[in-house]
Design a protein around this motif. Structure first.
Motif, PDB file in Angstrom:
ATOM      1  N   ASN A   1       0.811  -1.217   0.000  1.00 17.13           N
ATOM      2  CA  ASN A   1       0.000   0.000   0.000  1.00 17.13           C
ATOM      3  C   ASN A   1       0.849   1.273   0.000  1.00 17.13           C
ATOM      4  N   ARG A   2       1.775   1.382   0.943  1.00 12.65           N
ATOM      5  CA  ARG A   2       2.639   2.572   1.000  1.00 12.65           C
ATOM      6  C   ARG A   2       3.530   2.657  -0.229  1.00 12.65           C
ATOM      7  N   SER A   3       4.003   1.510  -0.696  1.00 15.31           N
ATOM      8  CA  SER A   3       4.879   1.522  -1.876  1.00 15.31           C
ATOM      9  C   SER A   3       4.114   1.981  -3.112  1.00 15.31           C
ATOM     10  N   LEU A   4       2.850   1.605  -3.218  1.00 17.32           N
ATOM     11  CA  LEU A   4       2.040   2.042  -4.353  1.00 17.32           C
ATOM     12  C   LEU A   4       1.895   3.561  -4.339  1.00 17.32           C
ATOM     13  N   TRP A   5       1.603   4.113  -3.164  1.00 17.96           N
ATOM     14  CA  TRP A   5       1.479   5.570  -3.055  1.00 17.96           C
ATOM     15  C   TRP A   5       2.803   6.247  -3.392  1.00 17.96           C
ATOM     16  N   ALA A   6       3.904   5.738  -2.831  1.00 17.78           N
ATOM     17  CA  ALA A   6       5.216   6.342  -3.066  1.00 17.78           C
ATOM     18  C   ALA A   6       5.608   6.251  -4.530  1.00 17.78           C
ATOM     19  N   ALA A   7       5.357   5.119  -5.156  1.00 20.90           N
ATOM     20  CA  ALA A   7       5.702   4.961  -6.572  1.00 20.90           C
ATOM     21  C   ALA A   7       4.881   5.913  -7.442  1.00 20.90           C
ATOM     22  N   GLU A   8       3.612   6.081  -7.109  1.00 23.73           N
ATOM     23  CA  GLU A   8       2.784   7.043  -7.849  1.00 23.73           C
ATOM     24  C   GLU A   8       3.333   8.452  -7.692  1.00 23.73           C
ATOM     25  N   HIS A   9       3.741   8.799  -6.497  1.00 26.45           N
ATOM     26  CA  HIS A   9       4.307  10.124  -6.227  1.00 26.45           C
ATOM     27  C   HIS A   9       5.601  10.321  -7.032  1.00 26.45           C
ATOM     28  N   LEU A  10       6.485   9.331  -7.004  1.00 26.30           N
ATOM     29  CA  LEU A  10       7.744   9.421  -7.751  1.00 26.30           C
ATOM     30  C   LEU A  10       7.489   9.485  -9.251  1.00 26.30           C
ATOM     31  N   ALA A  11       6.540   8.708  -9.739  1.00 22.47           N
ATOM     32  CA  ALA A  11       6.216   8.727 -11.166  1.00 22.47           C
ATOM     33  C   ALA A  11       5.685  10.097 -11.581  1.00 22.47           C
ATOM     34  N   ALA A  12       4.903  10.730 -10.716  1.00 20.00           N
ATOM     35  CA  ALA A  12       4.383  12.065 -11.013  1.00 20.00           C
ATOM     36  C   ALA A  12       5.508  13.084 -11.119  1.00 20.00           C
ATOM     37  N   LEU A  13       6.641  12.780 -10.486  1.00 24.78           N
ATOM     38  CA  LEU A  13       7.815  13.663 -10.560  1.00 24.78           C
ATOM     39  C   LEU A  13       8.734  13.290 -11.726  1.00 24.78           C
ATOM     40  N   GLY A  14       8.308  12.312 -12.526  1.00 23.33           N
ATOM     41  CA  GLY A  14       9.076  11.944 -13.710  1.00 23.33           C
ATOM     42  C   GLY A  14      10.025  10.769 -13.536  1.00 23.33           C
ATOM     43  N   MET A  15       9.989  10.120 -12.387  1.00 25.00           N
ATOM     44  CA  MET A  15      10.879   8.987 -12.161  1.00 25.00           C
ATOM     45  C   MET A  15      10.239   7.698 -12.671  1.00 25.00           C
ATOM     46  N   ASP A  16      11.078   6.749 -13.014  1.00 21.21           N
ATOM     47  CA  ASP A  16      10.617   5.418 -13.396  1.00 21.21           C
ATOM     48  C   ASP A  16      10.498   4.608 -12.115  1.00 21.21           C
ATOM     49  N   ALA A  17       9.337   4.698 -11.466  1.00 17.97           N
ATOM     50  CA  ALA A  17       9.114   4.067 -10.173  1.00 17.97           C
ATOM     51  C   ALA A  17       8.231   2.837 -10.338  1.00 17.97           C
ATOM     52  N   VAL A  18       8.584   1.782  -9.619  1.00 14.82           N
ATOM     53  CA  VAL A  18       7.877   0.507  -9.716  1.00 14.82           C
ATOM     54  C   VAL A  18       7.530   0.033  -8.310  1.00 14.82           C
ATOM     55  N   SER A  19       6.247  -0.152  -8.040  1.00 16.91           N
ATOM     56  CA  SER A  19       5.809  -0.662  -6.749  1.00 16.91           C
ATOM     57  C   SER A  19       5.887  -2.191  -6.750  1.00 16.91           C
ATOM     58  N   VAL A  20       6.294  -2.746  -5.622  1.00 16.72           N
ATOM     59  CA  VAL A  20       6.390  -4.199  -5.476  1.00 16.72           C
ATOM     60  C   VAL A  20       5.137  -4.699  -4.759  1.00 16.72           C
ATOM     61  N   ALA A  21       4.260  -5.387  -5.502  1.00 16.48           N
ATOM     62  CA  ALA A  21       3.025  -5.935  -4.943  1.00 16.48           C
ATOM     63  C   ALA A  21       3.364  -7.043  -3.942  1.00 16.48           C
ATOM     64  N   GLY A  22       2.673  -7.043  -2.841  1.00 14.47           N
ATOM     65  CA  GLY A  22       2.902  -8.070  -1.822  1.00 14.47           C
ATOM     66  C   GLY A  22       3.883  -7.648  -0.754  1.00 14.47           C
ATOM     67  N   GLY A  23       4.759  -6.715  -1.089  1.00 17.41           N
ATOM     68  CA  GLY A  23       5.685  -6.147  -0.117  1.00 17.41           C
ATOM     69  C   GLY A  23       6.611  -7.132   0.571  1.00 17.41           C
ATOM     70  N   THR A  24       7.200  -6.651   1.652  1.00 14.28           N
ATOM     71  CA  THR A  24       8.157  -7.445   2.416  1.00 14.28           C
ATOM     72  C   THR A  24       7.483  -8.654   3.062  1.00 14.28           C
ATOM     73  N   ALA A  25       6.231  -8.508   3.474  1.00 12.48           N
ATOM     74  CA  ALA A  25       5.512  -9.642   4.065  1.00 12.48           C
ATOM     75  C   ALA A  25       5.372 -10.763   3.047  1.00 12.48           C
ATOM     76  N   GLY A  26       5.023 -10.416   1.831  1.00 12.61           N
ATOM     77  CA  GLY A  26       4.915 -11.420   0.776  1.00 12.61           C
ATOM     78  C   GLY A  26       6.258 -12.037   0.451  1.00 12.61           C
ATOM     79  N   TRP A  27       7.289 -11.207   0.431  1.00 12.46           N
ATOM     80  CA  TRP A  27       8.656 -11.677   0.186  1.00 12.46           C
ATOM     81  C   TRP A  27       9.027 -12.760   1.211  1.00 12.46           C
ATOM     82  N   ALA A  28       8.755 -12.478   2.474  1.00 11.63           N
ATOM     83  CA  ALA A  28       9.076 -13.427   3.545  1.00 11.63           C
ATOM     84  C   ALA A  28       8.204 -14.682   3.455  1.00 11.63           C
ATOM     85  N   ARG A  29       6.925 -14.511   3.146  1.00  9.02           N
ATOM     86  CA  ARG A  29       6.012 -15.664   3.040  1.00  9.02           C
ATOM     87  C   ARG A  29       6.443 -16.642   1.958  1.00  9.02           C
TER      88      ARG A  29
END
Length: 107
Positions: A65-93
């Motif tokens: 959730n936070r990564s999606l918001w942050a990536a949208e914010h960075l993309a609006a500033l012209g950066m190539d931002a990619v949100s990772v679905a599932g996050g760190t919890a998913g990574w660990a799972r």
């Protein structure tokens, strides 16, 4: 703004992807994706100068959730931002390794 699943992210990470973790420092210290730089969401604006402008910036948090918001914010500033679905919890799972402790922040 793009979003990728954990398998795509793992492949990109294996090839040297630039990753920021936008969780708070205590969350990050408890376990994070190896190589991710701690850049709490509350400090994202001040960290912009330390982010690469010539390659994608992968953004991860606890669940996506936070990564999606942050990536949208960075993309609006012209950066190539990619949100990772599932996050760190998913990574660990999925049995992928976590690093613990703190490292330098992106700045």
């Amino acid at each position: 703004m793009r979003e990728v699943n954990l398998d795509v992210f793992a492949a990109e990470l294996a090839h040297g992807a630039f990753v920021i973790d936008v969780r708070e420092t205590d969350e990050y210290a408890a376990g994070h994706v190896p190589g991710a730089l701690n850049t709490p969401l509350s400090t994202l604006g001040s960290a912009l100068g330390g982010l690469p402008g010539d390659r994608p910036v992968y953004v991860i948090c606890a669940s996506g959730n936070r990564s999606l918001w942050a990536a949208e914010h960075l993309a609006a500033l012209g950066m190539d931002a990619v949100s990772v679905a599932g996050g760190t919890a998913g990574w660990a799972r999925t049995g992928r390794p976590l690093a613990h402790g703190t490292t330098a922040r992106a700045a």
